[in-house]
Design a protein around this motif. Structure first.
Motif, PDB file in Angstrom:
ATOM      1  N   GLN A   1       1.901   5.432   5.904  1.00  0.00           N
ATOM      2  CA  GLN A   1       0.692   4.358   6.286  1.00  0.00           C
ATOM      3  C   GLN A   1       1.227   3.283   7.316  1.00  0.00           C
ATOM      4  O   GLN A   1       0.789   3.123   8.182  1.00  0.00           O
TER       5      GLN A   1
ATOM      6  N   LYS B   1       6.362  -2.240   7.162  1.00  0.00           N
ATOM      7  CA  LYS B   1       6.156  -2.242   8.852  1.00  0.00           C
ATOM      8  C   LYS B   1       7.139  -3.273   9.342  1.00  0.00           C
ATOM      9  O   LYS B   1       7.606  -2.861  10.395  1.00  0.00           O
TER      10      LYS B   1
ATOM     11  N   GLU C   1      -0.128   2.617  10.888  1.00  0.00           N
ATOM     12  CA  GLU C   1      -0.745   1.413  11.113  1.00  0.00           C
ATOM     13  C   GLU C   1       0.035   0.899  12.405  1.00  0.00           C
ATOM     14  O   GLU C   1      -0.521  -0.047  13.190  1.00  0.00           O
TER      15      GLU C   1
END
Length: 335
Positions: free
Chosen positions: A72, A41, A76
């Motif tokens: 993922q 991320k 997110e």
């Protein structure tokens, strides 16, 4: 919300209407191996802030975990799907007899499985990760068109195919009134130039081939961090499965060239990595250059390559050429 950075350059992917950032980010070797979702991320956020819109993946990377981690992380982060261009590549899907290659069966099942791992309804680009010598090219072309017709991918392409194989795919597609491969993903860097600068030249013109190049730093060799006696312990070439690659890449002739390039980089107020990446981006037949950094500081450094681009004058390029001394013959001959 995915960002837009005024410093980023966007190029059409070959002759398609799709625009990709001149620098992009790939999950090869990193995601699922060295990078978990939390770090992913952070890396993706830095890419996004720099204006990167293209993210590259493959079913074989970390046995599918690279797709899981990327999917993922994007989920997110809450990015709008239409703001990003995501790819995957099919060839090595598992150990079963039909989990490998470019058969209709593996292309269709592999695509569905990749989308499941990415938690996405579609990828923008889907690549044949290698040529399949035993599957008829017509079967592959038809299967890739089926995937596009289903809306599971928007464009299809090839990776590490020869100019002749790409031409064959286009000839089959044209004969059947189908879509041919829009892009190819070859290795390209200062030490590896044949395909991009010679072999593919006729097909840029004929088919409008786009390119998403990988390994602009030749697995880190063009960062200047390696020497004959020193392989940094946390580097890619220190990883057990890259031992062979290290022996192949870290030869005296190569390391001598790398040393001679360092003063040019210094003079341009750049790192050798930034110079090497900018050199790739400068080639107008390169649609996008895939970065593969596993550490945030590395990525931030590499993203500054675009600042070096305007400094690559004809004189500087000539100087680099005299050190590399490996320019391929300009006219490709099909052998």
């Amino acid at each position: 919300m995915a960002g837009h950075n005024d410093k980023m350059i966007y190029r059409h992917l070959g002759r398609t209407g799709l625009k990709v950032s001149a620098l992009s980010y790939g999950a090869w070797v990193t995601f699922g191996n060295q990078v978990d979702t939390k770090l992913a991320k952070e890396l993706l956020t830095a890419c996004n802030e720099a204006g990167i819109n293209f993210y590259d993946n493959a079913e074989v990377y970390a046995g599918g975990d690279a797709e899981r981690v990327m999917g993922q992380a994007i989920k997110e982060l809450g990015w709008k799907r239409s703001d990003v261009v995501v790819s995957t590549k099919l060839f090595w899907g598992g150990s079963g007899p039909n989990d490998k290659g470019l058969s209709r069966k593996h292309i269709i099942e592999g695509t569905k499985q990749a989308l499941e791992r990415l938690q996405m309804d579609y990828v923008d680009l889907i690549f044949c990760h290698r040529p399949d010598p035993v599957c008829p090219i017509e079967e592959t072309v038809r299967a890739m068109n089926f995937v596009i017709d289903q809306g599971w991918a928007y464009y299809w392409g090839t990776s590490e195919w020869t100019a002749q194989q790409i031409t064959e795919a286009w000839e089959v597609a044209n004969k059947l009134g189908l879509i041919g491969p829009a892009m190819e993903q070859p290795e390209y860097n200062m030490l590896h130039r044949q395909k991009i600068e010679s072999d593919y030249v006729p097909i840029y013109q004929k088919y409008g081939l786009g390119t998403t190049i990988w390994s602009p730093l030749s697995s880190g060799v063009l960062t200047g961090k390696y020497s004959k006696d020193h392989i940094p312990p946390d580097s890619r070439l220190a990883m057990e499965k890259y031992k062979g690659s290290a022996q192949r890449k870290l030869v005296d002739e190569t390391l001598t060239k790398v040393d001679k390039l360092k003063p040019i980089a210094q003079r341009l107020d750049a790192s050798l990595a930034q110079l090497s990446i900018a050199w790739c981006v400068k080639n107008k037949n390169v649609s996008t250059t895939i970065l593969g950094a596993s550490k945030l500081h590395q990525l931030e450094e590499n993203l500054k390559a675009l600042d070096v681009l305007p400094k690559l004058t004809d004189e500087v390029m000539k100087e680099i050429e005299s050190i590399l001394n490996n320019k391929p013959d300009p006219v490709a001959t099909y052998r």
